[in-house]
Write a protein that holds these residues in place. Sequence first.
Motif, mmCIF file in Angstrom:
data_model
loop_
_atom_site.group_PDB
_atom_site.id
_atom_site.type_symbol
_atom_site.label_atom_id
_atom_site.label_comp_id
_atom_site.label_asym_id
_atom_site.label_seq_id
_atom_site.Cartn_x
_atom_site.Cartn_y
_atom_site.Cartn_z
ATOM 1 N N SER A 3 0.835 -1.195 0.000
ATOM 2 C CA SER A 3 0.000 0.000 0.000
ATOM 3 C C SER A 3 0.874 1.251 0.000
ATOM 4 C CB SER A 3 -0.909 0.009 1.231
ATOM 5 O OG SER A 3 -0.130 0.206 2.405
ATOM 6 N N ALA A 4 0.265 2.388 -0.320
ATOM 7 C CA ALA A 4 1.009 3.648 -0.308
ATOM 8 C C ALA A 4 1.531 3.958 1.086
ATOM 9 C CB ALA A 4 0.112 4.778 -0.805
ATOM 10 N N THR A 8 5.453 4.384 2.115
ATOM 11 C CA THR A 8 5.943 5.590 2.777
ATOM 12 C C THR A 8 6.677 5.243 4.057
ATOM 13 O OG1 THR A 8 4.033 6.789 1.878
ATOM 14 C CG2 THR A 8 5.284 7.869 3.624
ATOM 15 N N TYR A 118 2.796 11.795 1.444
ATOM 16 C CA TYR A 118 2.631 11.604 -0.008
ATOM 17 C C TYR A 118 3.820 10.807 -0.518
ATOM 18 C CZ TYR A 118 2.123 12.813 -4.981
ATOM 19 O OH TYR A 118 1.986 12.761 -6.341
ATOM 20 N N ASP A 120 5.581 9.132 -4.208
ATOM 21 C CA ASP A 120 5.600 9.066 -5.671
ATOM 22 C C ASP A 120 6.783 8.173 -6.030
ATOM 23 O OD1 ASP A 120 5.545 9.377 -8.382
ATOM 24 O OD2 ASP A 120 5.769 11.547 -8.388
ATOM 25 N N TRP A 123 5.592 2.512 -8.061
ATOM 26 C CA TRP A 123 4.210 2.017 -8.088
ATOM 27 C C TRP A 123 3.220 3.086 -8.527
ATOM 28 C CZ3 TRP A 123 3.498 -3.080 -7.462
ATOM 29 C CH2 TRP A 123 4.461 -3.814 -6.774
ATOM 30 N N GLY A 124 3.597 4.359 -8.380
ATOM 31 C CA GLY A 124 2.685 5.443 -8.703
ATOM 32 C C GLY A 124 2.699 6.492 -7.605
ATOM 33 N N ALA A 125 1.820 7.472 -7.723
ATOM 34 C CA ALA A 125 1.744 8.582 -6.773
ATOM 35 C C ALA A 125 0.435 8.505 -6.002
ATOM 36 C CB ALA A 125 1.853 9.915 -7.505
ATOM 37 N N GLU A 126 0.521 8.740 -4.686
ATOM 38 C CA GLU A 126 -0.681 8.624 -3.867
ATOM 39 C C GLU A 126 -0.485 9.356 -2.541
ATOM 40 O OE1 GLU A 126 -3.605 5.021 -2.274
ATOM 41 O OE2 GLU A 126 -1.972 4.606 -3.669
ATOM 42 N N ALA A 127 -1.566 9.962 -2.045
ATOM 43 C CA ALA A 127 -1.547 10.609 -0.741
ATOM 44 C C ALA A 127 -1.814 9.574 0.348
ATOM 45 C CB ALA A 127 -2.584 11.719 -0.683
ATOM 46 N N VAL A 128 -1.301 9.849 1.540
ATOM 47 C CA VAL A 128 -1.441 8.942 2.677
ATOM 48 C C VAL A 128 -1.926 9.754 3.878
ATOM 49 C CG1 VAL A 128 -0.246 7.358 4.247
ATOM 50 C CG2 VAL A 128 0.403 7.454 1.821
#
Length: 233
Positions: A3-4, A8, A118, A120, A123-128
């Motif tokens: 998961s993002a 992180t 956040y 990036d 896997w991609g970019a995503e907020a947490v």
Amino acid sequence: MPSAAERTRTLVHSTCSAVLLVPGPYGADPGQPMVSTRSVGPDGDLFLELPVDSPAVRAATHAEGDGPSAVLEITDVAPVSLPHRIRGRARVSGRLTAVPGVPGPGRMTLRLATGEAYVDDLWGAEAVGPEEFRDAAPDPLVGHEAELLQHLHAAHGEQLGALCGLLGERSARRCATHRPSVVPLALDRYGLRVRVCEDRRRCFDARFEFPEPVRDISELRHAMHRLFEAAAN
């Protein structure tokens, strides 16, 4: 896939370079020092060790109320030589306060009360969100990944090259024709990612999933043995 929030937390727990940025008069210093050590408390807050004369320490010790806002910026660079080495970046923002006690001569510990994060990366970019960050666990291989990738690159080049045979008929034919380099790029409990390069301008990434997530080095050795065995047959 991880998961993002897990990705992180993994970057926070890794040895990747990190700087702490604090807006305002105390933090306005282009020569921001690197954060030497960092850890995460049970409530998800970050504990960061910096020189006592750093802008972030000045900002935290002179601030009133909840402390100044700050952002921890982490840059993840592949531990082996290959084109496009930056694998990702992460940011964790929050409020900064000084922690009583002295961790060592000329050092101070700061607490960053985690707000938004956040990532990036590959896997991609995503907020947490802060709760997601608090509840996530870092990848169990994070403390060994750099050494493992360097070992694979130095000692298992032939086995890595054989992985082309697992990429399907078209990719395998390209690999056989152009003899590209296959460099280990990233490793986590779910699998191995490699970068296949015919030259510095023509590269693509391939990922090989383990049959099930590994929990430690022993299980990783077994999973890698099975992967290389499948590529050899």
